[in-house]
Design a protein around this motif. Sequence first.
Motif, PDB file in Angstrom:
ATOM      1  N   ASP A 176       0.794  -1.226   0.000  1.00 13.81           N
ATOM      2  CA  ASP A 176       0.000   0.000   0.000  1.00 13.81           C
ATOM      3  C   ASP A 176       0.828   1.280   0.000  1.00 13.81           C
ATOM      4  O   ASP A 176       0.315   2.346   0.316  1.00 13.81           O
ATOM      5  CB  ASP A 176      -0.961   0.004   1.176  1.00 13.81           C
ATOM      6  CG  ASP A 176      -0.250  -0.045   2.522  1.00 13.81           C
ATOM      7  OD1 ASP A 176       0.991  -0.097   2.551  1.00 13.81           O
ATOM      8  OD2 ASP A 176      -0.942  -0.029   3.548  1.00 13.81           O
ATOM      9  N   ALA A 177       2.093   1.186  -0.370  1.00 13.94           N
ATOM     10  CA  ALA A 177       2.923   2.393  -0.413  1.00 13.94           C
ATOM     11  C   ALA A 177       4.137   2.170  -1.306  1.00 13.94           C
ATOM     12  O   ALA A 177       4.639   1.055  -1.415  1.00 13.94           O
ATOM     13  CB  ALA A 177       3.390   2.782   0.989  1.00 13.94           C
ATOM     14  N   VAL A 178       4.572   3.251  -1.928  1.00 17.60           N
ATOM     15  CA  VAL A 178       5.820   3.263  -2.688  1.00 17.60           C
ATOM     16  C   VAL A 178       6.431   4.639  -2.477  1.00 17.60           C
ATOM     17  O   VAL A 178       5.726   5.646  -2.476  1.00 17.60           O
ATOM     18  CB  VAL A 178       5.609   2.949  -4.187  1.00 17.60           C
ATOM     19  CG1 VAL A 178       4.726   3.981  -4.855  1.00 17.60           C
ATOM     20  CG2 VAL A 178       6.938   2.806  -4.907  1.00 17.60           C
ATOM     21  N   MET A 179       7.725   4.671  -2.255  1.00 13.67           N
ATOM     22  CA  MET A 179       8.397   5.934  -1.994  1.00 13.67           C
ATOM     23  C   MET A 179       9.664   6.002  -2.847  1.00 13.67           C
ATOM     24  O   MET A 179      10.730   5.547  -2.436  1.00 13.67           O
ATOM     25  CB  MET A 179       8.763   6.054  -0.513  1.00 13.67           C
ATOM     26  CG  MET A 179       9.347   7.400  -0.141  1.00 13.67           C
ATOM     27  SD  MET A 179       8.254   8.808  -0.382  1.00 13.67           S
ATOM     28  CE  MET A 179       6.984   8.469   0.794  1.00 13.67           C
ATOM     29  N   PRO A 180       9.550   6.568  -4.052  1.00 14.59           N
ATOM     30  CA  PRO A 180      10.753   6.729  -4.861  1.00 14.59           C
ATOM     31  C   PRO A 180      11.752   7.626  -4.131  1.00 14.59           C
ATOM     32  O   PRO A 180      11.357   8.538  -3.402  1.00 14.59           O
ATOM     33  CB  PRO A 180      10.264   7.401  -6.138  1.00 14.59           C
ATOM     34  CG  PRO A 180       8.785   7.290  -6.115  1.00 14.59           C
ATOM     35  CD  PRO A 180       8.369   7.125  -4.691  1.00 14.59           C
ATOM     36  N   SER A 181      13.010   7.369  -4.339  1.00 19.54           N
ATOM     37  CA  SER A 181      14.048   8.192  -3.744  1.00 19.54           C
ATOM     38  C   SER A 181      14.167   9.501  -4.531  1.00 19.54           C
ATOM     39  O   SER A 181      14.460   9.480  -5.729  1.00 19.54           O
ATOM     40  CB  SER A 181      15.377   7.443  -3.765  1.00 19.54           C
ATOM     41  OG  SER A 181      16.452   8.324  -3.532  1.00 19.54           O
TER      42      SER A 181
END
Length: 126
Positions: free
Chosen positions: A50-55
Amino acid sequence: MDALPRLDTVAAASALFAPLADSRVERAAAAFLDPQWRLLGRHDTLGGDDAVMPSIRDLVRQALRLDAARLILAHNHPSGNPEPSPADLAFTRTLARVLAPLEIALVDHLIVTPSAITSLRDRGLL
């Protein structure tokens, strides 16, 4: 003629990112564009359920390496809800603030689901 695809419309960008809708986990992708809106490269990030955090650091590094003038970000919502979350909005605003002094425009952030694609630019949220 231009050999590189132009991504100067939501429809063109949506076609590039539409395959994200099929993922069962959150995925993000960034398209790096030249001043004529032609695709220079793409960076994909795999997230969780339920989450994605690109750098942001990786996105900036890739944009500078490609000498990109513009960036389009997209990510999917496996839940099927095409509405941006508060975290989506916060990340988008932070990325835009980081890119601006580098003369790289964040031109859109798309949320991709099997039934809809939401453009934050079209909603006035960018």
